[in-house]
Motif scaffolding. Structure first.
Motif, PDB file in Angstrom:
ATOM      1  N   UNK A 172      59.407 -48.510 104.853  1.00 52.21           N
ATOM      2  CA  UNK A 172      59.515 -49.558 105.877  1.00 52.21           C
ATOM      3  C   UNK A 172      59.752 -48.962 107.266  1.00 52.21           C
ATOM      4  N   UNK A 173      59.089 -47.829 107.533  1.00 50.91           N
ATOM      5  CA  UNK A 173      59.346 -47.128 108.796  1.00 50.91           C
ATOM      6  C   UNK A 173      58.224 -46.157 109.098  1.00 50.91           C
ATOM      7  N   UNK A 174      57.959 -45.942 110.385  1.00 49.75           N
ATOM      8  CA  UNK A 174      57.122 -44.825 110.807  1.00 49.75           C
ATOM      9  C   UNK A 174      58.035 -43.598 110.862  1.00 49.75           C
ATOM     10  N   UNK A 175      58.260 -43.001 109.694  1.00 49.35           N
ATOM     11  CA  UNK A 175      59.307 -41.998 109.549  1.00 49.35           C
ATOM     12  C   UNK A 175      59.110 -40.764 110.408  1.00 49.35           C
ATOM     13  N   UNK A 185      48.680 -39.113 107.226  1.00 48.06           N
ATOM     14  CA  UNK A 185      49.389 -38.406 108.291  1.00 48.06           C
ATOM     15  C   UNK A 185      50.817 -38.921 108.339  1.00 48.06           C
ATOM     16  N   UNK A 186      51.786 -38.019 108.415  1.00 44.93           N
ATOM     17  CA  UNK A 186      53.175 -38.437 108.498  1.00 44.93           C
ATOM     18  C   UNK A 186      54.055 -37.641 107.563  1.00 44.93           C
ATOM     19  N   UNK A 203      63.341 -45.896 118.355  1.00 45.33           N
ATOM     20  CA  UNK A 203      62.883 -47.118 119.021  1.00 45.33           C
ATOM     21  C   UNK A 203      61.556 -47.587 118.445  1.00 45.33           C
ATOM     22  N   UNK A 204      61.538 -48.813 117.944  1.00 48.60           N
ATOM     23  CA  UNK A 204      60.315 -49.501 117.518  1.00 48.60           C
ATOM     24  C   UNK A 204      59.521 -48.735 116.455  1.00 48.60           C
ATOM     25  N   UNK A 205      60.232 -48.225 115.464  1.00 46.83           N
ATOM     26  CA  UNK A 205      59.518 -47.541 114.373  1.00 46.83           C
ATOM     27  C   UNK A 205      59.707 -48.251 113.031  1.00 46.83           C
ATOM     28  N   UNK A 206      60.549 -49.313 113.004  1.00 46.26           N
ATOM     29  CA  UNK A 206      60.732 -50.035 111.747  1.00 46.26           C
ATOM     30  C   UNK A 206      59.547 -50.967 111.516  1.00 46.26           C
ATOM     31  N   UNK A 207      59.254 -51.218 110.240  1.00 42.90           N
ATOM     32  CA  UNK A 207      58.080 -52.009 109.867  1.00 42.90           C
ATOM     33  C   UNK A 207      58.484 -53.192 108.998  1.00 42.90           C
ATOM     34  N   UNK A 208      57.736 -54.269 109.121  1.00 43.15           N
ATOM     35  CA  UNK A 208      57.872 -55.415 108.220  1.00 43.15           C
ATOM     36  C   UNK A 208      56.654 -55.388 107.306  1.00 43.15           C
ATOM     37  N   UNK A 209      56.873 -55.044 106.057  1.00 43.96           N
ATOM     38  CA  UNK A 209      55.764 -54.828 105.123  1.00 43.96           C
ATOM     39  C   UNK A 209      55.633 -55.967 104.124  1.00 43.96           C
ATOM     40  N   UNK A 210      54.425 -56.182 103.644  1.00 44.87           N
ATOM     41  CA  UNK A 210      54.266 -57.088 102.519  1.00 44.87           C
ATOM     42  C   UNK A 210      54.672 -56.379 101.232  1.00 44.87           C
ATOM     43  N   UNK A 211      54.683 -57.104 100.136  1.00 41.07           N
ATOM     44  CA  UNK A 211      54.774 -56.467  98.830  1.00 41.07           C
ATOM     45  C   UNK A 211      53.386 -55.919  98.536  1.00 41.07           C
ATOM     46  N   UNK A 212      53.240 -54.596  98.667  1.00 38.86           N
ATOM     47  CA  UNK A 212      51.912 -53.990  98.584  1.00 38.86           C
ATOM     48  C   UNK A 212      51.281 -54.180  97.197  1.00 38.86           C
ATOM     49  N   UNK A 218      49.478 -42.029 100.682  1.00 40.58           N
ATOM     50  CA  UNK A 218      49.643 -42.638 102.004  1.00 40.58           C
ATOM     51  C   UNK A 218      51.077 -43.086 102.219  1.00 40.58           C
ATOM     52  N   UNK A 219      51.437 -43.209 103.492  1.00 38.23           N
ATOM     53  CA  UNK A 219      52.675 -43.862 103.873  1.00 38.23           C
ATOM     54  C   UNK A 219      52.399 -45.324 104.183  1.00 38.23           C
ATOM     55  N   UNK A 220      53.461 -46.106 104.264  1.00 36.82           N
ATOM     56  CA  UNK A 220      53.267 -47.537 104.519  1.00 36.82           C
ATOM     57  C   UNK A 220      52.732 -47.793 105.922  1.00 36.82           C
TER      58      UNK A 220
END
Length: 271
Positions: A225-228, A145-146, A242-251, A195-197
Motif C-alpha cells: 500500500x505504498x510507493x516504497x 521497478x521498485x 510525502x504522498x507515497x501511500x496508496x489506496x488499493x483494491x483487493x487485487x 510487481x509491486x502494487x
C-alpha cells in the motif's frame, strides 16, 4: 539467469539489486574482466581493480569510468581468443571461497525469511525463497521497478530463467506488459510477472487483455500500500515521506472480476 546461481563459480548479480556474494567476490578479485556490462550506479562495478572491458559497442568502452584495457569486439569471439591465449588453471581455493560466501548468505536469507513481522507482513525473503523453488528452470520472469526489484535480485536464485527488466530506465509498471509480450513471443514457456502494487496499479486494465487472449501468466504481487522505493528515497534525502501511500483494491477480487484467477495471501503458510 545467464549463469545459474548453482554454478560453483557463480556469485549472483552485482549492485543494488544484487547479492553480498557478488560484492565480496569482486572486492577480493585481482582483475575484473567485464563483458558487455556498463558501470552505472546500479551496477556498482569497482573502479579500484585493474579492469578489462569488452563490448561490441565502442561508445560503451570507458563511457562511465576509465578502464585499464578497453577491448572492442564481439564478446563470444573475444572470449574464444582469450581462451586460446591463456594457460588453463584450476582455482579450488576460489571455489571454496565462493561456496563459503553462499553458505553464509543462504543462512542469512533463511533468517530473514523466518522473521515474524509485528504487522503480519510476509518477508520478501520468504516470498522469493518459495519462488526460487517453484519457478520452472526455463521460465521467463518480468520484474517491475521498485523495492520489489531489489528484493527479487537479492533473494531469488536463478537456474536458467530469462529475466526481463526495465533497468536504468526505471519504468514503473513494466512487469505485466513485459510478461504479456513474453507470452506472445514464447507462449510455450511459463511466464511470471513480479510487481509491486504501485507498478501494477498503473496498468491494471491490461489484465483484461491477458484474460481476453487466455494468457497463462502468473503475477506475483507484493502489496504494501505504498510507493516504497520513493518513500525510501525521501527518507534518505532527509525529507518527510510525502504522498507515497496508496489506496488499493483487493487485487485478488479484481482479477476474479476480470475473469482471471485471484489468490490473496495474508499468511506465510498460504504461500
Amino acid at each position: 539467469g545467464a549463469i545459474p546461481d548453482a554454478h560453483p563459480l557463480a556469485c549472483g548479480v552485482l549492485g543494488r539489486s544484487g547479492t553480498p556474494v557478488a560484492s565480496a567476490a569482486m572486492t577480493r578479485s585481482d582483475l575484473l574482466l567485464v563483458l558487455g556490462a556498463s558501470f552505472s550506479n546500479h551496477t556498482s562495478i569497482s573502479v579500484k581493480r585493474p579492469t578489462i572491458q569488452v563490448d561490441f559497442d565502442r561508445m560503451m568502452l570507458g563511457k562511465f569510468h576509465a578502464v585499464d584495457l578497453p577491448l572492442w569486439g564481439e564478446i563470444g569471439v573475444t572470449v574464444d581468443l582469450l581462451q586460446q591465449s591463456l594457460t588453463p588453471r584450476s582455482h579450488p581455493q576460489r571455489r571454496d571461497y565462493v561456496a563459503r560466501l553462499w553458505a553464509r548468505w543462504r543462512d542469512d536469507k533463511r533468517q530473514r525469511a523466518a522473521v515474524q513481522d509485528p504487522d503480519g507482513r510476509i518477508p520478501n525473503a520468504l516470498i522469493f525463497q518459495e519462488l526460487s523453488d517453484l519457478a520452472p528452470a526455463d521460465a521467463v520472469i518480468a520484474v517491475d521497478v521498485g523495492n520489489n526489484t531489489y528484493s527479487f535480485g537479492m533473494y531469488f536464485e536463478s537456474k536458467r530463467q530469462h529475466v526481463l527488466m526495465s533497468g536504468y530506465l526505471g519504468s514503473i509498471g513494466f512487469a505485466l506488459p513485459a510478461a504479456m509480450g513474453a507470452w506472445a513471443a514464447a507462449p510455450e514457456r511459463k511466464i511470471i510477472a513480479v510487481a509491486g502494487d504501485g507498478g501494477l496499479g498503473q496498468y491494471l486494465a491490461d489484465f483484461t487483455t491477458a484474460v481476453k487472449y487466455n494468457m497463462p501468466i502468473t503475477v506475483v504481487l507484493l502489496n504494501n500500500a505504498e510507493l516504497g522505493k520513493i518513500s525510501r528515497e525521501q527518507r534518505t534525502g532527509g525529507f518527510h515521506v510525502w504522498q507515497t501511500d496508496l489506496v488499493n483494491p483487493n487485487f485478488a477480487q479484481y482479477a476474479e472480476n476480470c475473469g482471471g484467477l485471484g489468490i490473496r495471501v495474508t499468511r506465510r503458510q498460504e504461500l
